[in-house]
Design a protein around this motif. Structure first.
Motif, PDB file in Angstrom:
ATOM      1  N   VAL A   1       0.847  -1.197  -0.091  1.00  0.00           N
ATOM      2  CA  VAL A   1       0.021  -0.084  -0.040  1.00  0.00           C
ATOM      3  C   VAL A   1       0.875   1.337   0.079  1.00  0.00           C
ATOM      4  N   SER A   2       0.873   2.195  -0.841  1.00  0.00           N
ATOM      5  CA  SER A   2       1.478   3.398  -0.795  1.00  0.00           C
ATOM      6  C   SER A   2       0.513   4.545  -0.271  1.00  0.00           C
ATOM      7  N   THR A   3       1.073   5.322   0.067  1.00  0.00           N
ATOM      8  CA  THR A   3       0.092   6.542   0.677  1.00  0.00           C
ATOM      9  C   THR A   3       0.681   7.765   0.372  1.00  0.00           C
ATOM     10  N   GLY A   4      -0.150   8.777   0.183  1.00  0.00           N
ATOM     11  CA  GLY A   4       0.189  10.120  -0.091  1.00  0.00           C
ATOM     12  C   GLY A   4      -0.859  10.833  -1.090  1.00  0.00           C
ATOM     13  N   SER A   5      -1.616  11.976  -0.747  1.00  0.00           N
ATOM     14  CA  SER A   5      -2.563  12.607  -1.278  1.00  0.00           C
ATOM     15  C   SER A   5      -1.880  13.030  -2.645  1.00  0.00           C
ATOM     16  N   GLU A   6      -0.670  13.092  -2.725  1.00  0.00           N
ATOM     17  CA  GLU A   6      -0.055  13.979  -4.154  1.00  0.00           C
ATOM     18  C   GLU A   6       0.267  12.806  -5.161  1.00  0.00           C
ATOM     19  N   LEU A   7      -0.096  11.500  -4.796  1.00  0.00           N
ATOM     20  CA  LEU A   7       0.022  10.423  -5.939  1.00  0.00           C
ATOM     21  C   LEU A   7      -0.989   9.987  -6.784  1.00  0.00           C
TER      22      LEU A   7
ATOM     23  N   ASP B   1      -5.366  10.095   4.644  1.00  0.00           N
ATOM     24  CA  ASP B   1      -6.381  10.267   5.554  1.00  0.00           C
ATOM     25  C   ASP B   1      -6.476   8.716   6.379  1.00  0.00           C
ATOM     26  N   ALA B   2      -6.366   9.061   8.033  1.00  0.00           N
ATOM     27  CA  ALA B   2      -5.998   7.992   8.720  1.00  0.00           C
ATOM     28  C   ALA B   2      -7.180   7.102   8.564  1.00  0.00           C
ATOM     29  N   GLU B   3      -8.444   7.249   8.584  1.00  0.00           N
ATOM     30  CA  GLU B   3      -9.670   6.581   8.715  1.00  0.00           C
ATOM     31  C   GLU B   3      -9.697   5.705   7.309  1.00  0.00           C
TER      32      GLU B   3
ATOM     33  N   VAL C   1       0.761   7.124   7.978  1.00  0.00           N
ATOM     34  CA  VAL C   1       0.797   5.901   8.383  1.00  0.00           C
ATOM     35  C   VAL C   1       0.898   5.796  10.214  1.00  0.00           C
ATOM     36  N   LYS C   2       1.796   6.771  10.388  1.00  0.00           N
ATOM     37  CA  LYS C   2       2.200   6.998  11.667  1.00  0.00           C
ATOM     38  C   LYS C   2       0.827   7.403  12.739  1.00  0.00           C
ATOM     39  N   GLU C   3       0.033   8.089  12.030  1.00  0.00           N
ATOM     40  CA  GLU C   3      -1.075   8.710  12.650  1.00  0.00           C
ATOM     41  C   GLU C   3      -2.230   7.446  12.758  1.00  0.00           C
ATOM     42  N   ALA C   4      -2.192   6.646  11.646  1.00  0.00           N
ATOM     43  CA  ALA C   4      -3.270   5.697  11.759  1.00  0.00           C
ATOM     44  C   ALA C   4      -2.770   4.392  12.520  1.00  0.00           C
ATOM     45  N   LEU C   5      -1.530   4.136  12.716  1.00  0.00           N
ATOM     46  CA  LEU C   5      -0.903   2.901  13.098  1.00  0.00           C
ATOM     47  C   LEU C   5      -0.429   3.051  14.502  1.00  0.00           C
ATOM     48  N   ALA C   6       0.150   4.228  14.897  1.00  0.00           N
ATOM     49  CA  ALA C   6       1.139   4.239  15.867  1.00  0.00           C
ATOM     50  C   ALA C   6       0.129   3.688  17.132  1.00  0.00           C
TER      51      ALA C   6
ATOM     52  N   HIS D   1      -1.894 -11.257  14.078  1.00  0.00           N
ATOM     53  CA  HIS D   1      -0.583 -10.619  14.374  1.00  0.00           C
ATOM     54  C   HIS D   1       0.387 -10.359  13.036  1.00  0.00           C
ATOM     55  N   THR D   2      -0.369 -10.028  11.947  1.00  0.00           N
ATOM     56  CA  THR D   2       0.261  -9.909  10.687  1.00  0.00           C
ATOM     57  C   THR D   2       1.676  -9.082  10.655  1.00  0.00           C
ATOM     58  N   PRO D   3       2.584  -9.378  10.405  1.00  0.00           N
ATOM     59  CA  PRO D   3       3.795  -8.336  10.381  1.00  0.00           C
ATOM     60  C   PRO D   3       3.541  -7.298   9.508  1.00  0.00           C
ATOM     61  N   LEU D   4       3.893  -5.980   9.974  1.00  0.00           N
ATOM     62  CA  LEU D   4       3.732  -4.753   8.855  1.00  0.00           C
ATOM     63  C   LEU D   4       5.141  -3.934   8.928  1.00  0.00           C
ATOM     64  N   LEU D   5       5.684  -3.835   7.928  1.00  0.00           N
ATOM     65  CA  LEU D   5       6.797  -2.931   7.556  1.00  0.00           C
ATOM     66  C   LEU D   5       6.226  -1.403   6.913  1.00  0.00           C
ATOM     67  N   ALA D   6       6.427  -0.608   7.696  1.00  0.00           N
ATOM     68  CA  ALA D   6       6.058   0.817   7.261  1.00  0.00           C
ATOM     69  C   ALA D   6       7.430   1.533   6.800  1.00  0.00           C
ATOM     70  N   LEU D   7       7.464   1.762   5.449  1.00  0.00           N
ATOM     71  CA  LEU D   7       8.687   2.437   4.925  1.00  0.00           C
ATOM     72  C   LEU D   7       8.475   3.751   4.544  1.00  0.00           C
ATOM     73  N   PRO D   8       9.613   4.342   4.500  1.00  0.00           N
ATOM     74  CA  PRO D   8       9.292   6.108   4.021  1.00  0.00           C
ATOM     75  C   PRO D   8       8.842   6.070   2.587  1.00  0.00           C
ATOM     76  N   GLY D   9       8.282   7.364   2.270  1.00  0.00           N
ATOM     77  CA  GLY D   9       7.520   7.212   1.155  1.00  0.00           C
ATOM     78  C   GLY D   9       8.557   7.787  -0.215  1.00  0.00           C
TER      79      GLY D   9
END
Lengths: 440, 440
Positions: free
Chosen positions: A213-219, A259-261, A291-296, A330-338
């Motif tokens: 999943v990529s995130t970013g309103s500019e994409l 958008d976090a939701e 991502v930080k906001e939604a998952l932290a 408990h699915t592993p998740l890696l959040a990478l920089p954009g």
């Protein structure tokens, strides 16, 4: 899963590349094995030792097209004084119960056919007249040209020792031997062996399903028009391709707006088909880092220490990273920089080993080499951070490609190695030897 | 297609390995290109140069989360005497038209957002109080915690030069530049670049569709019971896996019995989905050699010299081989010998290069190396035939695995190299250096 708990750390103190990787590899466990059809198991890791149930070949058989005979009957045979034998039948591969070979007799035999009872050896058809009563022949007549089959007499022009051109039962593998060891990666020759010993299915660790999943309103999706301030989504394409390349079944989810939701519900939806989740973007210190906001604060409430932990790494590019587990499994998740180059380098360093650990592969890392840096000018690296420069490697030398800027996706496409500049090195002169990761 | 015509040859004289390979490679042409979705083109070869339609990045943008300001307004700023600026808006990535930065003003800006008009440089949020009126901060407050957005004042604790933390428009690639060259193989980084420049589809040579048919009345599907004289079909599994491994889309057709009419109709049926046909078995000198029987006289009438040519090769294993084209589209067909090791070695030497030639790959061959043979006893090789022994290669040395017998499929599964014994060599002592094919 116990991500954040493995290392008591000062939140202001960055993690080293090795600590982050160790956290991931000590958390991610190989997937549960399943029984797969042979061709579906290609590239997977065998879970159990495979024993040979039946000796190979399973019966004495001919390695040539020719005649099955008794040794004494052809002793001393030559072209001038051939042995003349009565042909009493045909032994085709796969045909049951060939005729018995008595004294003075021969059975015409095909490669792979069982050695007939009474026969002691095989003479190739090229050593005979092929039953035609003339000189030596170069082969048999096809059944379509001579449908009456093997009959009459054959002249044999050479003698043979006992069991010449005979493959002995069990000479390849014997019943009870170990054909393949647990942990073997199933490539074409291993699949050949499993088929040969009669295994239609095999127990392996499956390919992990990776959702990107990529995130970013500019994409914006490639192929569509860009408005001002927008760029094309490349991360979801690059990492889906890279995940496949690492051995995964990869699903690309289009870019999600900041958008976090929306992000939370997208991830929740996707969990059902994910053995590993990978996100890009939204992990830094900005106000819109979704991502930080939604998952932290998304707990993985059943186990202590679980959830997604966001941290700073002592590396460049790729400083902000998230890792943990999510959802009921408990699915592993890696959040990478954009940033495209940051996310690609992070994938190589952290996601690829995680995928290969899920597959149960014995070696999860890319090969590395020592290489002499050939640069036109001195390279600079930030103190205290491990830098990964893109490079073109050949014959023990590596040429940096495109500089240190983390947005140089064009340069990345022309690199085949990552040059590792250690944390304590701030300048690299041309001629210095460094370690490189070979992306091959 | 003009298989048999390329070399006027005496039918009794064997072909060399190189002549047979040259015949194949001079006949097989790269597939016609098609336009594919980016992720469907992974591993394929680019047909045209790809030019950059729009500069990357497409606009000046921030490389940090921070504040866009004028240089003069923060000159000389320090922690004791910070520059105090009015925050006049928020620039999020993807949001259009950020506010103008006038003298004494700042716009809060996110990584990737366009540099607002009037702004000359970006200070990272860590160099400021984040608008909170207290000391330096480590990041911005997430929008969910501070939904009111950016307002009030910000204190900046460090000065910055013009265009610090700004990525200049076109600094990665400029419109009109060549992004990728025709002939490039599309791996993940190349897919990243194509997506980044907005290409949703790309023109490549597609993966060839390879149909694998094994023949032999003795063959039984793995998992079923063996009667006397029967063995398991392993070739169709091994070669389907190997064709995929070479880059093809491979279809396995179950074993066909030794009946010419059945084989002919099976092949005719399959032609519709084949860019390349591969058969195993039935190519030697036996009376039941069905491939030879079925295809030797099948014309490819539209073109001179076409059809399937059966020949003897000066090699071991793999002496009998067929090659030519078949059907209305002159589909190339390779007929390999039926012994599992012979067919696998033949696949490596002849089919794999053919598949890679169909893909338009610049290098169709496996890598080779020189290696010192470490053997317990002298190896023997037939005079006048190039021998391919299975071996385990490491660090410039190769250990023969399983001897020269062409039925040793168990040994094949433990080999990762083919040792090449040249035609004029009859004995190989341990310590001899030979060329090896690395099977990777």
């Amino acid at each position: 899963m116990s991500s954040a708990a493995t290392r008591p750390h000062d939140p202001d103190q960055p993690w080293s590349v090795d600590e982050h990787l160790e956290d991931i590899l000590s958390t991610v466990r190989p997937l549960e094995p399943i029984e797969l059809q042979l061709l579906d198991a290609q590239g997977c890791v065998l879970v159990d030792d495979v024993l040979v149930p039946v000796s190979l070949p399973p019966f004495d058989n001919s390695s040539m097209d020719g005649y099955a005979v008794r040794v004494a009957d052809i002793a001393g045979a030559g072209e001038e004084f051939p042995a003349v034998l009565d042909v009493v039948g045909d032994a085709a591969a796969g045909a049951a119960d060939p005729a018995r070979v008595g004294p003075g007799q021969a059975v015409r035999i095909m490669t792979g056919a069982p050695l007939p009872p009474g026969a002691e050896t095989v003479v190739p058809v090229e050593w005979t007249d092929g039953g035609l009563g003339e000189g030596p022949v170069s082969g048999m007549r096809a059944r379509s040209l001579a449908p009456e089959g093997a009959q009459g007499q054959v002249r044999v022009h050479r003698s043979a020792e006992a069991r010449a051109h005979v493959r002995d039962k069990g000479s390849d593998v014997r019943a009870g031997e170990r054909a393949l060891e647990a942990g073997t990666i199933l490539g074409p020759p291993q699949i050949a062996l499993l088929a040969a010993i009669g295994r239609g299915t095999v127990r392996v660790r499956p390919r992990p399903r990776v959702v990107v999943v990529s995130t970013g309103s500019e994409l914006v999706q490639p192929g569509e028009a860009l408005a001002h301030g927008q760029i094309y989504d490349s991360n979801s394409f690059a990492l889906t391709a890279a995940a496949r390349d690492a051995g995964a079944i990869a699903y690309r989810v289009g870019a999600v707006a900041d958008d976090a939701e929306t992000l939370r519900s997208t991830i929740e939806d996707q969990l059902v088909r994910a053995d590993l989740m990978v996100t890009t973007g939204g992990v830094s210190v900005g106000a819109y880092d979704v991502v930080k906001e939604a998952l932290a604060h998304v707990g993985d409430e059943d186990e202590a220490g679980a959830g997604i932990d966001f941290r700073k790494l002592a590396m460049q590019p790729g400083k902000p990273q998230g890792f943990g587990s999510i959802g009921p499994d408990h699915t592993p998740l890696l959040a990478l920089p954009g940033n495209p180059v940051s996310s690609y380098v992070s994938f190589e360093l952290f996601v690829r080993p995680a995928i290969r650990a899920l597959m149960g592969l014995p070696d999860v890392h890319r090969p590395r080499a020592r290489a002499v840096v050939k640069a036109e000018r001195t390279l600079r690296s930030p103190k205290g951070r491990r830098q990964f420069l893109r490079g073109a490697y050949a014959d023990g030398e590596v040429i940096p490609v495109g500089g240190a800027g983390s947005h140089l996706v064009a340069a990345l496409a022309h690199a085949d190695a990552l040059i590792i500049v250690p944390e304590d090195v701030e300048t690299v002169e041309s001629g210095t030897e460094l370690e490189v990761v070979l992306l091959g």
